[in-house]
Scaffold this motif. Structure first.
Motif, mmCIF file in Angstrom:
data_model
loop_
_atom_site.group_PDB
_atom_site.id
_atom_site.type_symbol
_atom_site.label_atom_id
_atom_site.label_comp_id
_atom_site.label_asym_id
_atom_site.label_seq_id
_atom_site.Cartn_x
_atom_site.Cartn_y
_atom_site.Cartn_z
ATOM 1 N N ASP A 1 -17.873 0.270 -2.017
ATOM 2 C CA ASP A 1 -17.020 0.029 -0.843
ATOM 3 C C ASP A 1 -17.541 -1.056 0.090
ATOM 4 O O ASP A 1 -16.975 -1.261 1.162
ATOM 5 N N VAL A 2 -18.619 -1.716 -0.271
ATOM 6 C CA VAL A 2 -19.170 -2.755 0.600
ATOM 7 C C VAL A 2 -19.193 -4.074 -0.157
ATOM 8 O O VAL A 2 -19.984 -4.249 -1.097
ATOM 9 N N THR B 1 -13.807 0.388 7.743
ATOM 10 C CA THR B 1 -14.532 -0.482 8.646
ATOM 11 C C THR B 1 -13.903 -1.854 8.565
ATOM 12 O O THR B 1 -12.967 -2.068 7.814
ATOM 13 N N LEU C 1 -7.994 -9.660 3.897
ATOM 14 C CA LEU C 1 -9.304 -9.006 4.003
ATOM 15 C C LEU C 1 -9.184 -7.661 4.711
ATOM 16 O O LEU C 1 -9.853 -6.700 4.361
ATOM 17 N N GLU C 2 -8.312 -7.619 5.693
ATOM 18 C CA GLU C 2 -8.125 -6.358 6.418
ATOM 19 C C GLU C 2 -7.550 -5.279 5.500
ATOM 20 O O GLU C 2 -7.767 -4.092 5.710
ATOM 21 N N ARG C 3 -6.820 -5.712 4.518
ATOM 22 C CA ARG C 3 -6.282 -4.744 3.560
ATOM 23 C C ARG C 3 -7.424 -3.955 2.915
ATOM 24 O O ARG C 3 -7.350 -2.746 2.737
ATOM 25 N N PHE C 4 -8.466 -4.643 2.549
ATOM 26 C CA PHE C 4 -9.625 -3.967 1.951
ATOM 27 C C PHE C 4 -10.368 -3.132 2.985
ATOM 28 O O PHE C 4 -10.702 -1.970 2.758
ATOM 29 N N THR C 5 -10.628 -3.728 4.127
ATOM 30 C CA THR C 5 -11.470 -3.038 5.105
ATOM 31 C C THR C 5 -10.773 -1.844 5.740
ATOM 32 O O THR C 5 -11.443 -0.968 6.280
ATOM 33 N N SER C 6 -9.464 -1.804 5.681
ATOM 34 C CA SER C 6 -8.766 -0.664 6.263
ATOM 35 C C SER C 6 -8.533 0.439 5.233
ATOM 36 O O SER C 6 -7.909 1.443 5.529
ATOM 37 N N GLY C 7 -9.049 0.237 4.021
ATOM 38 C CA GLY C 7 -9.000 1.293 3.021
ATOM 39 C C GLY C 7 -7.689 1.403 2.280
ATOM 40 O O GLY C 7 -7.413 2.427 1.648
ATOM 41 N N GLN C 8 -6.877 0.369 2.326
ATOM 42 C CA GLN C 8 -5.618 0.421 1.589
ATOM 43 C C GLN C 8 -5.877 0.278 0.086
ATOM 44 O O GLN C 8 -6.919 -0.223 -0.339
ATOM 45 N N ALA D 1 -17.652 -6.874 4.262
ATOM 46 C CA ALA D 1 -16.391 -6.157 4.347
ATOM 47 C C ALA D 1 -16.574 -4.797 3.702
ATOM 48 O O ALA D 1 -16.946 -4.701 2.546
ATOM 49 N N SER D 2 -16.376 -3.796 4.456
ATOM 50 C CA SER D 2 -16.603 -2.453 3.948
ATOM 51 C C SER D 2 -15.308 -1.675 4.016
ATOM 52 O O SER D 2 -14.653 -1.654 5.041
ATOM 53 N N HIS E 1 0.836 -1.209 0.000
ATOM 54 C CA HIS E 1 0.000 0.000 0.000
ATOM 55 C C HIS E 1 0.870 1.259 0.000
ATOM 56 O O HIS E 1 0.601 2.222 -0.715
#
Lengths: 162, 132
Positions: B74-75, A152, B18-25, A144-145, A29
């Motif tokens: 985003d969802v 989130t 998955l956290e990569r997506f959910t944290s907005g990276q 997953a948002s 990132h």
């Protein structure tokens, strides 16, 4: 997912798998963000690195084969910056806020049907956050948002009691 | 998740992905099902009009695919998953079947909700997107 390790026993393998992958994703990132803001093309970046464009394209695409040097060289070539190492306490509250989109608020969904043809189908539910409340059942789909300003996290939907 | 097996390591890796997506990276997204970089984090599946994407969690081995669709920008709703090795090549039916399975699960869970579909990847993810 993470909690600070206590005692002498081994750290759960899932947590070790998580931190390794997370670092790789975070660095990816960092580089992509710098690259997008720089306005450089992939060809220009390749020129700066003295590397083949296809290699740079591949490296920008995924961090799978990156070394520590890869990150350092790419960032420096993109905008002249370098990585400063820092640590974050595992008990620091995550960015996540576990929200749902408004149209799903209060909605109760049934569990998904069993998959025809077999095969494991419960990986998704096993990554439920450690803070999952009672009533969150296996096989729940995941919402997953994400996106800037809308950070989130993963939240299993609560399933009505059977 | 408290064990020490390879599966636990794999789940930890998936969670990080998955956290990569959910944290907005920033995530890399493949626009064309049959013409995308192998490294894409997420990709459209064929037929794109159905709005099914797969999140491609490649490491640690074995790789897996999480199939799902966007409810709104985003969802992302993850619906089904498969080990990549089960899906075969792009021309094999197993992959198409997995896509259809995800569509079926969506339709059963959310019969009144249409999957998001757009020609523009930016309509799926509001920022942090790198098309590959």
């Amino acid at each position: 997912m993470l909690s600070k390790h206590q005692g002498k026993g081994p750290i759960p393998a899932a947590q070790l798998g998580f931190v390794g992958r997370k670092l790789r994703n975070d660095l990816h990132h960092l580089v992509l963000d710098a690259f997008q803001k720089s306005g450089l093309t992939q060809a220009e970046l390749a020129d700066r690195l003295g590397a083949d464009k296809s290699l740079v394209c591949r490296q920008l695409g995924a961090p799978g084969n990156w070394t520590i040097d890869t990150v350092a060289k790419m960032l420096f070539a993109i905008n002249g910056s370098y990585v400063v190492a820092a640590t974050v306490d595992a008990d620091t509250p995550a960015l996540a806020n576990y929200t749902q989109p408004s149209w799903l608020q209060g909605k109760v969904l049934p569990p998904p049907p069993a998959f025809a043809g077999g095969g494991p189908s419960t990986v998704v539910m096993t990554i439920a956050p450690a803070t999952a409340k009672p009533g969150v059942k296996p096989n729940a789909p995941i919402i997953a948002s994400g996106g800037p300003g809308n950070a989130t996290s993963i939240k299993p939907l609560e399933i009505a009691a059977e | 998740m408290n064990g020490s097996s390879k599966e636990d390591v794999r789940l930890g890796g998936l969670y990080a992905d998955l956290e990569r997506f959910t944290s907005g990276q920033i995530v890399t997204v493949g626009d064309h099902p049959f013409d995308k970089d192998n490294s894409a984090y997420m990709a459209r599946t064929n037929p794109v009009q159905e709005g099914i994407f797969d999140i491609r969690s490649a490491a640690p081995s074995p790789a897996l695919r999480l199939f799902g669709a966007f409810c709104e920008q985003d969802v992302f709703l993850g619906l089904t998953w498969r080990w990549r090795s089960e899906l075969g090549g792009r021309d094999e039916r197993a992959f198409d079947f997995a896509v259809m399975q995800a569509m079926r699960v969506w339709d059963e869970l959310l019969p009144d909700c249409r999957r998001l579909y757009s020609d523009n990847l930016e309509d799926y993810i509001s920022g942090g997107l790198h098309a590959v």
